[in-house]
Write an enzyme that holds these catalytic residues in place. Structure first.
Site, PDB file in Angstrom:
ATOM      1  N   ARG A   9      30.337  32.176  27.905  1.00  0.00           N
ATOM      2  CA  ARG A   9      31.707  31.983  28.417  1.00  0.00           C
ATOM      3  C   ARG A   9      31.740  31.938  29.943  1.00  0.00           C
ATOM      4  O   ARG A   9      32.726  32.341  30.551  1.00  0.00           O
ATOM      5  CB  ARG A   9      32.634  33.080  27.900  1.00  0.00           C
ATOM      6  CG  ARG A   9      32.776  33.056  26.410  1.00  0.00           C
ATOM      7  CD  ARG A   9      34.011  33.730  25.863  1.00  0.00           C
ATOM      8  NE  ARG A   9      33.886  33.711  24.425  1.00  0.00           N
ATOM      9  CZ  ARG A   9      33.468  34.759  23.698  1.00  0.00           C
ATOM     10  NH1 ARG A   9      33.233  35.921  24.267  1.00  0.00           N
ATOM     11  NH2 ARG A   9      33.329  34.646  22.394  1.00  0.00           N
ATOM     12  N   ASP A  14      23.125  29.187  23.211  1.00  0.00           N
ATOM     13  CA  ASP A  14      24.121  28.110  23.199  1.00  0.00           C
ATOM     14  C   ASP A  14      23.797  27.015  24.223  1.00  0.00           C
ATOM     15  O   ASP A  14      23.077  27.242  25.184  1.00  0.00           O
ATOM     16  CB  ASP A  14      25.511  28.682  23.495  1.00  0.00           C
ATOM     17  CG  ASP A  14      26.059  29.491  22.321  1.00  0.00           C
ATOM     18  OD1 ASP A  14      25.695  29.191  21.168  1.00  0.00           O
ATOM     19  OD2 ASP A  14      26.854  30.420  22.570  1.00  0.00           O
TER      20      ASP A  14
END
Ligand SMILES: *Cc1c(COP(=O)(O)O)cnc(C)c1O
Length: 446
Positions: A145, A304
């Protein structure tokens, strides 16, 4: 001899600060506020405690690099002389972080587009992810994030919280709320308790979960005051982000023990990271240390596709190899589920070695971790479950379109087709590639 014994008697957290913080009074070192206030943020700060490489130096000096902040406690675990130190690599940038890679994204999990209100991600039928802060105790270089985390100017407001809570209250299918961020344990106790209180007041919220790395980055924060609050909101579960056995120190183990003693079921989330824990033996040591500390390994994440994290990615094959080395070789409860959090919001998808080799209508051929192959004979007189006489089947609620492959098995549906599948197969018009020049498209339409 006497002094050694004395040292052993010191409660963790009251131990003498290590070099180069030896001048810091013990009470300050053990004070989480002091730790947060003295985080290392710059090349200048870090040069005082480790020998920076040119690559680290240039990344720390580069503008536009994701935020660096490291608690003195976590920094004290770094090897000052080894640039490959598994603690150091997690929190200090190198210039590799500035190198883009193919397929990278800012929001690889499409969280922003799956948010009905800011900070609330409702991807699965019965549970939501509630982002409540952008702040962490220290910042992981591979943060999924990083598009929002670490930004001191993008904070969640009380108005945001109230919209998130109103959404949850209005959606009775939400029975599990996962509070994350940023790190929720960085919130003030007043704000955290207010959130817990409001969530607990919603009758359909059965379970509250907190995702945190504070027990690892800032174990001093896990004090009696915090734990006394948390245990008032049971059933409350917690997942702690832990990547390497070195992170389990006397201090973090004491913090984890406090949480476990408060009756909070603990899980770990580990990110598979090149050069840090991409080794079956490191992973075995980690899961063993976790279960000794009453932490159940929960997820092992494939890294990710996030901007800045390219150099931490491993092939998926590495994860398979690790899972192969764990299953059967150690306790079942020490084995995490290896997942790819699928790009574009596909969610967590488990990936595992193949254990089922073949089957006929009478037998299933399976292999174990040793390569021993055997046939399991299937029953011939199975009485199928009868939904008509099952109270759970009779009261089963719809998942609002997310029934998925399970609905193909139970006969609710016959197909799941890609968008425009039927139209495509009518073949009334020649296929036009998206990249076709406008002239060609015009000709076709004539
Ligand atoms: C990971 C995640 C959850 C929780 O998933 P579990 O498999 O139940 O742990 C919920 N919502 C979102 C958006 C997530 O990314």
């Amino acid at each position: 001899m006497e002094s050694i014994n004395k040292e052993c008697e010191e409660p963790p957290g009251k131990a003498k600060p290590p070099h180069p913080w030896a001048h810091v009074p013990v009470e300050q070192w053990a004070d989480w506020r002091w730790q947060v206030g003295h985080r290392l943020n710059s090349a200048e700060d870090l040069a005082q405690v480790i020998h920076l490489t040119p690559s680290e130096q240039s990344a720390l000096d580069a503008s536009g690099c994701f935020r660096t902040a490291i608690t003195p406690y976590f920094a004290s675990l770094m090897d000052p002389d080894d640039p490959n130190c598994s603690i150091r690599r997690q929190v200090i940038p190198t210039d590799k972080e500035l190198v883009p890679f193919q397929a990278e994204m800012d929001d690889s999990l499409a969280e922003d587009s799956q948010s009905p209100v800011p900070g609330l991600v409702h991807r699965y039928p019965d549970r939501v992810l509630m982002l409540v802060t952008t702040q962490c105790a220290s910042y992981c270089r591979y943060c999924t994030r990083s598009r929002v985390v670490g930004n001191a100017h993008a904070q969640f407001s009380n108005a945001d919280y109230q919209r998130q809570i109103a959404y949850i209250a209005a959606n009775p299918q939400v029975r599990d709320v996962l509070i994350s961020g940023g790190d929720p344990l960085m919130l003030s106790l007043k704000v955290l308790e207010r959130l817990l209180e409001q969530l607990r007041a919603i009758p359909h919220v059965e379970v509250i979960r907190i995702g945190t790395r504070v027990p690892i980055f800032l174990p001093q924060r896990i004090d009696d005051e915090l734990v006394d609050i948390l245990k008032r909101y049971h059933p409350l579960w917690m997942n702690i982000h832990i990547n390497h056995p070195k992170e389990l120190t006397p201090e973090s183990e004491a913090a984890i023990a406090k949480l476990a003693d408060a009756g909070i079921p603990l899980g770990s989330q580990t990110v598979l990271l090149a050069g840090i824990n991409d080794c079956p033996n490191v992973m075995m040591a980690l899961v063993h240390k976790l279960v000794k500390n009453r932490v159940r390994p929960y997820y092992l994440y494939q890294c990710d596709l996030v901007h800045g994290a390219g150099h931490f990615r491993t092939p998926v094959a590495k994860g398979i190899e690790i899972m192969e080395a764990l299953r059967g070789h150690t306790s079942g409860f020490a084995i995490p589920t290896y997942v790819i959090d699928a790009p574009s919001g596909g969610g967590k998808i488990p990936i595992l070695p193949n254990y089922m080799l073949s089957m006929s209508d009478s037998r299933v051929v399976v292999r174990n971790f040793e390569g021993f192959v055997s046939a399991y004979t299937q029953p011939t007189d199975y009485q199928a479950h009868d939904p008509a006489t099952c109270v759970h089947c009779q009261t089963h609620q719809s998942e609002g379109g997310q029934e998925g492959v399970a609905s193909l098995l139970n006969g609710e549906r016959l197909v799941i087709a890609p968008q425009d599948w039927e139209q495509l197969h009518r073949r009334e018009q020649p296929f036009i590639a998206v990249s076709s020049a406008p002239k060609q498209a015009e000709e076709v339409s004539r």
